[in-house]
Scaffold this motif. Sequence first.
Motif, short mmCIF file in Angstrom:
data_model
loop_
_atom_site.label_atom_id
_atom_site.label_comp_id
_atom_site.label_asym_id
_atom_site.label_seq_id
_atom_site.Cartn_x
_atom_site.Cartn_y
_atom_site.Cartn_z
N ARG A 8 0.84 -1.21 0.00
CA ARG A 8 0.00 0.00 0.00
C ARG A 8 0.87 1.26 0.00
O ARG A 8 0.62 2.19 -0.74
CB ARG A 8 -0.93 -0.01 1.22
N ASN A 11 2.38 1.74 -3.37
CA ASN A 11 1.36 2.21 -4.30
C ASN A 11 1.12 3.71 -4.11
O ASN A 11 1.05 4.47 -5.08
CB ASN A 11 0.07 1.41 -4.08
N ILE A 12 1.01 4.14 -2.88
CA ILE A 12 0.80 5.56 -2.60
C ILE A 12 2.01 6.37 -3.05
O ILE A 12 1.86 7.43 -3.67
CB ILE A 12 0.50 5.78 -1.10
N ASN A 15 2.00 7.01 -6.69
CA ASN A 15 1.05 8.08 -7.03
C ASN A 15 1.59 9.45 -6.65
O ASN A 15 1.38 10.43 -7.38
CB ASN A 15 -0.30 7.80 -6.38
N ILE A 25 -5.24 10.86 -4.86
CA ILE A 25 -4.83 9.50 -4.46
C ILE A 25 -5.95 8.83 -3.68
O ILE A 25 -6.26 7.66 -3.90
CB ILE A 25 -3.53 9.54 -3.63
N SER A 26 -6.58 9.57 -2.78
CA SER A 26 -7.66 8.98 -1.97
C SER A 26 -8.83 8.53 -2.85
O SER A 26 -9.40 7.47 -2.63
CB SER A 26 -8.15 9.95 -0.89
N LYS A 28 -8.61 7.70 -6.11
CA LYS A 28 -8.14 6.60 -6.94
C LYS A 28 -8.10 5.28 -6.17
O LYS A 28 -8.49 4.24 -6.69
CB LYS A 28 -6.74 6.91 -7.48
N LEU A 29 -7.65 5.34 -4.90
CA LEU A 29 -7.50 4.12 -4.11
C LEU A 29 -8.69 3.84 -3.20
O LEU A 29 -8.70 2.87 -2.46
CB LEU A 29 -6.22 4.21 -3.27
N ASN A 30 -9.69 4.72 -3.27
CA ASN A 30 -10.90 4.58 -2.45
C ASN A 30 -10.57 4.52 -0.95
O ASN A 30 -11.04 3.66 -0.23
CB ASN A 30 -11.71 3.36 -2.89
N LEU A 31 -9.71 5.45 -0.53
CA LEU A 31 -9.33 5.59 0.87
C LEU A 31 -9.59 7.02 1.30
O LEU A 31 -9.66 7.92 0.46
CB LEU A 31 -7.83 5.28 1.04
N ILE A 36 -4.51 8.44 3.63
CA ILE A 36 -3.40 8.77 2.73
C ILE A 36 -2.35 9.55 3.49
O ILE A 36 -1.14 9.27 3.38
CB ILE A 36 -3.90 9.56 1.50
N HIS A 39 -0.40 7.19 5.84
CA HIS A 39 0.54 6.37 5.07
C HIS A 39 1.73 7.21 4.63
O HIS A 39 2.88 6.75 4.71
CB HIS A 39 -0.14 5.74 3.85
#
Length: 65
Positions: A8, A11-12, A15, A25-26, A28-31, A36, A39
């Motif tokens: 994860r 991945n972040i 991005n 980013i949030s 795109k990653l559904n977070l 974000i 992380h």
Amino acid sequence: MHTILTRRETNILYNIAAEMNNEEISQKLNLSIFTIKMHTERICQKLNAKNKEEAVAEAVKNKLI
């Protein structure tokens, strides 16, 4: 460098390197944006970076991304 980023975090960081902001980013990653940010904070700690830009530079230098 013995630091290993989680999948994860990597991945972040990809991005972030692609110049996406936390909101993008949030989405795109559904977070959540808070997730974000947390992380990103951990990524910076693991890479001894003061900010996102330094984290990306360290990750590239150490072939983490």
